[in-house]
Design an enzyme around this catalytic site. Structure first.
Site, short mmCIF file in Angstrom:
data_model
loop_
_atom_site.label_atom_id
_atom_site.label_comp_id
_atom_site.label_asym_id
_atom_site.label_seq_id
_atom_site.Cartn_x
_atom_site.Cartn_y
_atom_site.Cartn_z
N ASP A 35 -0.64 72.22 15.74
CA ASP A 35 -0.32 71.52 14.64
C ASP A 35 0.74 71.00 15.13
O ASP A 35 1.84 71.05 15.24
CB ASP A 35 -0.27 72.70 13.49
CG ASP A 35 0.51 72.26 12.06
OD1 ASP A 35 0.97 71.22 12.16
OD2 ASP A 35 0.04 72.64 11.21
N TYR A 124 2.84 54.76 5.24
CA TYR A 124 1.56 55.80 6.50
C TYR A 124 2.62 54.10 7.06
O TYR A 124 2.32 54.86 8.27
CB TYR A 124 0.40 55.13 6.41
CG TYR A 124 -0.90 54.97 7.39
CD1 TYR A 124 -0.67 56.48 8.22
CD2 TYR A 124 -1.02 53.66 7.80
CE1 TYR A 124 -1.36 56.39 9.02
CE2 TYR A 124 -1.95 53.55 8.96
CZ TYR A 124 -2.29 55.16 9.34
OH TYR A 124 -2.78 54.70 10.38
N LYS A 128 3.84 55.01 11.25
CA LYS A 128 3.58 54.90 12.51
C LYS A 128 4.58 54.14 13.21
O LYS A 128 4.08 53.81 14.02
CB LYS A 128 2.48 54.36 12.11
CG LYS A 128 1.27 54.90 11.92
CD LYS A 128 0.93 55.60 12.20
CE LYS A 128 -0.08 55.56 14.19
NZ LYS A 128 -0.48 56.66 14.29
N1 LIG Z 1 -8.49 55.18 10.96
C1 LIG Z 1 -8.22 53.60 11.26
O1 LIG Z 1 -8.75 52.57 10.41
C2 LIG Z 1 -7.00 52.67 11.87
C3 LIG Z 1 -6.03 51.36 11.45
C4 LIG Z 1 -5.28 51.32 12.77
C5 LIG Z 1 -4.59 52.22 13.60
N2 LIG Z 1 -5.26 53.88 13.59
C6 LIG Z 1 -4.73 54.98 14.34
O2 LIG Z 1 -5.61 55.24 15.46
C7 LIG Z 1 -5.56 55.97 15.58
C8 LIG Z 1 -6.75 57.20 15.67
O3 LIG Z 1 -7.27 56.99 14.05
P1 LIG Z 1 -8.59 57.54 13.92
O4 LIG Z 1 -8.79 56.68 12.73
O5 LIG Z 1 -9.07 58.04 14.67
O6 LIG Z 1 -7.82 58.89 13.38
P2 LIG Z 1 -8.51 60.68 12.30
O7 LIG Z 1 -10.26 60.36 11.95
O8 LIG Z 1 -7.94 60.58 11.00
O9 LIG Z 1 -8.32 61.54 13.66
C9 LIG Z 1 -6.84 61.78 12.99
C10 LIG Z 1 -7.22 63.88 14.13
O10 LIG Z 1 -5.59 64.11 14.05
C11 LIG Z 1 -5.97 65.25 13.27
N3 LIG Z 1 -4.30 65.91 12.84
C12 LIG Z 1 -3.96 65.22 10.91
N4 LIG Z 1 -2.77 66.20 10.90
C13 LIG Z 1 -2.23 67.11 12.62
C14 LIG Z 1 -2.01 68.20 12.53
N5 LIG Z 1 -0.77 68.35 11.57
N6 LIG Z 1 -1.70 68.78 14.03
C15 LIG Z 1 -2.09 67.70 15.24
N7 LIG Z 1 -3.43 67.00 14.63
C16 LIG Z 1 -3.41 66.83 13.44
C17 LIG Z 1 -6.90 65.48 12.44
O11 LIG Z 1 -6.89 66.35 11.94
P3 LIG Z 1 -7.95 66.84 10.80
O12 LIG Z 1 -9.60 65.47 10.53
O13 LIG Z 1 -8.11 68.14 10.33
O14 LIG Z 1 -7.00 66.36 9.27
C18 LIG Z 1 -8.03 64.10 13.09
O15 LIG Z 1 -8.88 65.51 13.79
C19 LIG Z 1 -4.40 57.07 15.11
O16 LIG Z 1 -3.04 56.95 15.63
C20 LIG Z 1 -5.02 56.07 13.54
O17 LIG Z 1 -3.26 55.83 12.76
C21 LIG Z 1 -6.77 54.23 12.62
#
Ligand SMILES: NC(=O)c1ccc[n+]([C@@H]2O[C@H](COP(=O)([O-])OP(=O)(O)OC[C@H]3O[C@@H](n4cnc5c(N)ncnc54)[C@H](OP(=O)(O)O)[C@@H]3O)[C@@H](O)[C@H]2O)c1
Length: 292
Positions: A35, A124, A128
């Site tokens: 966590d 958000y 970030k």
């Molecule tokens: N998604 C987008 O459109 C987007 C756009 C630009 C940049 N990004 C960046 O790209 C990266 C990957 O994004 P993604 O879309 O793959 O994100 P995602 O699918 O939301 O995955 C994030 C992971 O982090 C875990 N997490 C949440 N809270 C946590 C905690 N307290 N401790 C440890 N782990 C935790 C989540 O677990 P749970 O599922 O159990 O919550 C999930 O497995 C991130 O840095 C994000 O900011 C994403």
């Protein structure tokens, strides 16, 4: 190479866990095993594993919910990555961390480079931005990749939502005044793995020379409306579609807690020139993703 991956169940993390196999030993974790809101457990784990490279794909990514949970978002997106970078620096390990196009306000009118000054519009984006600054501020071997509009076919994403709507509604309305680079999580994971493969037998020496901030997102850019049209047109199961028309809308038509930038597309030239690698064209990637 020993790699420690966080966020293995997320869109990007799941693909990374798959793509990194073959580079060495990969130890992968996610919430609730780890966590990010509990810094002491993070420190114990990283020190115990003693990896060469830590990859952080964990994040608080619910853009609207972050407006009402700023402290949670800050702990996960700002404080934990900063701590991870400090731990890595002390161990002599490299850290790969991902950030977002939402560090920008979308007012520039053309794609953003790494030299553009960020200005955030929502919680958000601010958490970030603080996270990337905390990571880069440690002065260790840190690579921060700002990406955009990440989607996968495994978890609920813009692509899976549009496909679902196309099968259940005759008319879909999608905003035209949000523009960025759709980025397939698998392509982003694979390019991260390719980069590490290029690092060779002395990865830390290779990475330290290239440490820093990079934009890394799907090639080209489009509006959400353009993206939705491409998804519907290239859908390999078009016979299942019920949709007849896709109409452009404006962000004000869909009030949401968080404000989104109008044009936050990223210019990825610096990454391409530094690593001689690039992500596929966004439209090709959408086709490839939907065929998986
Ligand atoms: N998604 C987008 O459109 C987007 C756009 C630009 C940049 N990004 C960046 O790209 C990266 C990957 O994004 P993604 O879309 O793959 O994100 P995602 O699918 O939301 O995955 C994030 C992971 O982090 C875990 N997490 C949440 N809270 C946590 C905690 N307290 N401790 C440890 N782990 C935790 C989540 O677990 P749970 O599922 O159990 O919550 C999930 O497995 C991130 O840095 C994000 O900011 C994403």
């Amino acid at each position: 190479m020993k790699i420690l991956l966080f966020g293995k169940h997320g869109q990007l993390g799941w693909e990374l866990h798959r793509s990194l196999q073959g580079l060495g030993q990969v130890l992968a974790f996610d919430y609730p095993e780890v966590d990010f809101r509990t810094p002491s457990s993070l420190k114990r784990l990283v020190e115990g594993v003693a990896p060469h490279v830590v990859i952080n794909a964990a994040a608080y990514t619910d853009v609207d919910k972050a407006e009402s949970e700023p402290e949670q978002a800050r702990l996960i997106n700002s404080d934990a990555p900063g701590l991870l970078a400090e731990i890595c620096h002390a161990l002599g390990a490299a850290l790969i961390h991902y950030s977002t196009d939402y560090v920008f306000d979308g007012q520039k009118g053309t794609p953003y480079t790494e030299d553009d000054i960020p200005r955030t519009l929502n919680v958000y984006g601010q958490t970030k931005l603080d996270g990337e600054r905390a990571v880069l501020g440690t002065g260790g071997i840190n690579l921060v990749f700002r990406t955009a509009w990440v989607y996968s076919m495994r978890r609920d994403s813009f692509v899976t939502k549009v496909l679902r709507w196309a099968r259940s509604q005759s008319e879909i309305r999608i905003v035209e005044d949000q523009v960025s680079n759709p980025t397939w999580a698998r392509a982003l994971a694979e390019i991260t793995a390719q980069l590490l493969a290029k690092a060779g037998p002395e990865p830390l020496l290779w990475l330290v020379e290239r440490a820093g901030l990079y934009h890394l997102a799907g090639r080209g850019f489009t509006s959400r409306f353009g993206w939705a049209k491409a998804i519907v047109e290239k859908d390999p199961n078009v016979a299942q579609q019920f949709v007849r028309v896709i109409l452009p809308a404006r962000s004000v038509d869909f009030p949401a807690p968080a404000t989104r930038p109008h044009l936050s597309a990223l210019d990825c030239s610096k990454f391409e020139q530094t690593f001689a690698l690039c992500l596929p064209d966004w439209e090709l990637a959408v086709c490839l993703a939907m065929e998986t």
